[in-house]
Structures are given as C-alpha cells and as structure tokens.
Design a protein around this motif. Structure first.
Motif, PDB file in Angstrom:
ATOM      1  N   ARG A  48       0.977  -1.247   0.021  1.00 46.74           N
ATOM      2  CA  ARG A  48       0.042  -0.123   0.008  1.00 46.74           C
ATOM      3  C   ARG A  48       0.898   1.167   0.001  1.00 46.74           C
ATOM      4  N   GLU A  52       0.930   4.050  -2.994  1.00 46.60           N
ATOM      5  CA  GLU A  52       0.672   5.517  -2.726  1.00 46.60           C
ATOM      6  C   GLU A  52       1.809   6.406  -2.978  1.00 46.60           C
ATOM      7  N   HIS A  55       1.657   6.817  -6.723  1.00 44.52           N
ATOM      8  CA  HIS A  55       0.575   7.665  -7.044  1.00 44.52           C
ATOM      9  C   HIS A  55       0.931   9.111  -6.718  1.00 44.52           C
ATOM     10  N   LEU A  56       1.814   9.410  -5.552  1.00 43.24           N
ATOM     11  CA  LEU A  56       2.158  10.841  -5.483  1.00 43.24           C
ATOM     12  C   LEU A  56       3.176  11.499  -6.173  1.00 43.24           C
TER      13      LEU A  56
END
Length: 165
Positions: A48, A52, A55-56
């Motif tokens: 996870r 993330e 994605h950032l």
C-alpha cells in the motif's frame, strides 16, 4: 416442526485442560499476531505504501509538467511583448544583426577614445594621471596639470566646432 424449543441438557460439567486455558490466556494477554500473520500484514502495508508513493510521484510529475508549461508560456509572452510585436519573436538572424549593430557602436566609441590624432591632449592627460598617482594623499597639488588638460580640451573643442561650420 421447529416451533418447539429444543433444549439440550447436559448434566456433565465441561472441563478444559490447563494447557488449553494457559494458551488461550497467553493469546488474550498479548494482542500481537503471530509471526506469520505479522509478515502478511507487513507485506500488505508495504504494498500500500509503495502504491501510494507511485501515485504521489505521478501527481508530482504532473504538477511539475504544468508549472513548466506555464513558465514556458509566460517566457514566450514576455519575449513577444519585449519584441514590440506580440505575434513575432526575434529569430537568431535578427538577434545576430542586433549584436553586430552593438559591436559597431562599441568600435565607434573606442575609435573616439583614440587620442592619437591629438598628441597635445594625450600628453596633458598622461601628465595629469601621473600627477594624481604620485600625489595620492594630496591630489590638489595637481592643479597646474588640470589647467593644462582643460586648455588642451578647449583647443580641441574649438577645432571641432570650426570643422563643423
């Protein structure tokens, strides 16, 4: 069928072994999961976090791209306004022509500074500079050289004015 309540009556008491009771008590006392379960949880959390992060990073790159595009547009707009005509930006040949024009002006400026045509002015100028260098603490002692320099300049100005008439 099913409407009657069935009852289960056990007359024998239920007993558990002491090992089972101890194991259950240990598990209840320590809320941490087993090592295998902890590994699974850690792996899921890492996955996870990695997702993330990706994605950032993608969002960050998108923001950087937008900023870059905005800066390029702003610079292009500024160049257009500086060129005077908002629809044309100076090209390399135009800039080279401007550069040559500036060079020509600098050459003319240096040619004007050449005192070879005026030997009297050059001599008085050199004498004044030498006096100032020799009298750093008392520059007012060079008043005679200053007067001679001013007289030389006045003579050259008169000659120049006569040549224009």
């Amino acid at each position: 069928m099913g409407a009657s309540n069935s009852t289960l009556h056990d007359s024998a008491p239920v007993t558990f072994s002491q090992d089972l009771v101890d194991t259950l008590a240990d598990n209840a006392a320590s809320p941490s999961p087993s090592p295998a379960r902890q590994n699974t949880i850690d792996t899921q959390i890492r996955a996870r976090i990695q997702a993330e992060l990706e994605h950032l990073r993608a969002e960050d790159q998108a923001v950087r791209d937008q900023i870059q595009a905005a800066l390029e547009k702003e610079n292009l707009d500024r160049e257009r306004t500086m060129a005077g005509d908002p629809d044309s930006v100076k090209t390399s040949p135009a800039l080279l022509a401007d550069l040559e024009e500036v060079r020509a002006k600098v050459d003319r400026f240096h040619a004007r500074r050449d005192l070879s045509e005026y030997p009297a002015l050059r001599e008085t100028s050199e004498a004044l500079v030498a006096c100032y260098k020799n009298n750093l603490a008392t520059p007012l002692d060079c008043w005679q050289q200053v007067d001679k320099f001013k007289a030389s300049v006045a003579e050259i100005e008169k000659e120049h004015i006569k040549s224009l008439q």
